[in-house]
Design a protein around this motif. Sequence first.
Motif, short mmCIF file in Angstrom:
data_model
loop_
_atom_site.label_atom_id
_atom_site.label_comp_id
_atom_site.label_asym_id
_atom_site.label_seq_id
_atom_site.Cartn_x
_atom_site.Cartn_y
_atom_site.Cartn_z
N GLY A 171 31.02 39.95 37.06
CA GLY A 171 31.94 38.92 36.58
C GLY A 171 32.20 37.81 37.38
N THR A 172 31.19 37.43 38.26
CA THR A 172 31.58 36.24 39.00
C THR A 172 30.17 35.44 39.11
OG1 THR A 172 30.28 37.42 40.92
CG2 THR A 172 32.69 37.72 40.90
N SER A 173 30.47 34.10 39.16
CA SER A 173 29.47 33.10 39.09
C SER A 173 29.52 32.01 40.10
CB SER A 173 29.53 32.36 37.72
OG SER A 173 30.68 31.73 37.46
N GLY A 174 30.62 32.20 40.92
CA GLY A 174 30.67 31.36 42.37
C GLY A 174 29.30 31.27 43.11
N ARG B 283 39.76 36.83 46.59
CA ARG B 283 40.21 36.90 45.20
C ARG B 283 41.68 36.22 45.30
NH1 ARG B 283 38.35 42.95 42.99
NH2 ARG B 283 36.24 42.27 42.91
N GLN B 284 41.96 35.58 44.04
CA GLN B 284 43.50 35.07 43.95
C GLN B 284 44.12 35.56 42.91
OE1 GLN B 284 44.06 32.46 46.41
NE2 GLN B 284 42.26 33.02 47.15
N TYR B 285 45.18 36.12 43.15
CA TYR B 285 46.18 36.53 42.04
C TYR B 285 47.56 36.05 42.01
CZ TYR B 285 43.08 40.97 42.46
OH TYR B 285 42.00 41.77 42.25
N GLN C 183 47.72 38.85 37.89
CA GLN C 183 46.85 38.51 37.29
C GLN C 183 45.65 37.54 38.11
OE1 GLN C 183 46.16 39.26 33.93
NE2 GLN C 183 48.45 40.33 34.18
N LYS C 184 44.53 38.04 37.98
CA LYS C 184 43.53 37.50 38.85
C LYS C 184 43.01 36.09 38.23
CE LYS C 184 38.44 38.31 39.92
NZ LYS C 184 38.13 37.34 39.33
N GLN C 185 42.81 35.12 39.15
CA GLN C 185 42.77 33.84 38.83
C GLN C 185 41.25 33.41 39.43
OE1 GLN C 185 45.12 31.92 37.30
NE2 GLN C 185 46.08 33.62 37.28
N GLY C 186 40.51 32.87 38.45
CA GLY C 186 39.51 32.27 38.58
C GLY C 186 38.06 33.08 39.07
N THR C 187 37.21 32.94 39.84
CA THR C 187 36.09 33.45 40.03
C THR C 187 36.29 34.08 41.51
OG1 THR C 187 34.69 31.60 40.74
CG2 THR C 187 34.46 32.55 38.48
N ASP C 188 35.35 34.97 42.05
CA ASP C 188 35.34 35.57 43.44
C ASP C 188 34.53 34.73 44.20
OD1 ASP C 188 37.17 37.64 42.64
OD2 ASP C 188 35.29 38.98 42.41
#
Length: 345
Positions: A21-24, A105-107, A111-116
């Motif tokens: 689930g990441t695209s960074g 990761r950002q929460y 809630q998780k924010q953005g990509t990893d």
Amino acid sequence: MADKCDLCLLGLIILSSLLTGTSGVDENVFISSGENARLSCNNALSDCKSTTWTYSNSHSASVELITLGIKNKDTERHERLSLESDCSLNIKNVTEEDYGFYTCRQYVNGQKQGTDARVFLHVLHVSVSPSSSSSSSSSSSSSQTEISPGRSVTLSCQLYLYTILSCDDRVRSEGFELLWVNQAGVDLKTDSRYQILSSSDQDHCFIITLTTTLLNEDNNREWRCQLTHRNQLETSVRYTVKYSVIVISVAAVAVLLLALLWLICRKRADNKRGTGDSAVKDENDHKETYETINMSIPPAARANEQTDDVTYSEVTSSNTKPVKSLNDHDDTVTYAAIRGREDQL
């Protein structure tokens, strides 16, 4: 055929990114053991209280190192971890056990924010064969060990490369290479005195060993294990041979003891010389005492006596100087000269 394999590997990497689930953009960090690593968090928000760092490798499950900006003290490495103001993760004194996969990761409000932001940490480590030396140190980028000439030594340079693929496939597809070089950067494969072998196993993705018999001139000699990635130097580990200095230390202590004994003997000789001079001075102080006693014989007494009669007088003289010891024989002698004189009528 080789091009098709490379395309397949690239497809597997892209597929892995999609499944997680990441695209960074992923970051690869290559570092030598003993150094400090800085892992960037490219998706950080303005406040690091929303940042969580997790870690995993092929042998362990995912572990949270930083939770919402607070360091987790339950982890074994928590004392070596710190969070910078930009939410980057610092790892002090990296060991081979730190290699692996790190995720930032950002929460916000749970809630998780953005990509990893994903960082792959790869560690280069050098160790010495246990049978080659009585003591070794390989936890820093400039390792040293005390060994002696004439012995065989084997140095093992190990690359801990985190990969979801097989090590052999990634090493071959991405052009990783390990080399042993001398201080001038010359590949030691060109020198026949060194035996160099490459291998891999389940725990170490890439291993290259150097074996040689040490010479007298190898003292303080430096060898380096270099990691290149697509012909670009990524990191290296220096290894310095240092022969034992025990004999030198013993010699230095012996010289120091001899100097100390010489000073003690000289001090005692000076003391004895001073005592002798004092004794001579005391002896000179005991001078002989002479007394002259003039005796007068009254005329009345001389009338009935012969002129050659002599009157004897006993004279007693005492010495007021203190007695030094029972062994001193400094006798004071008193002389008395007695003369008879007749008074003229």
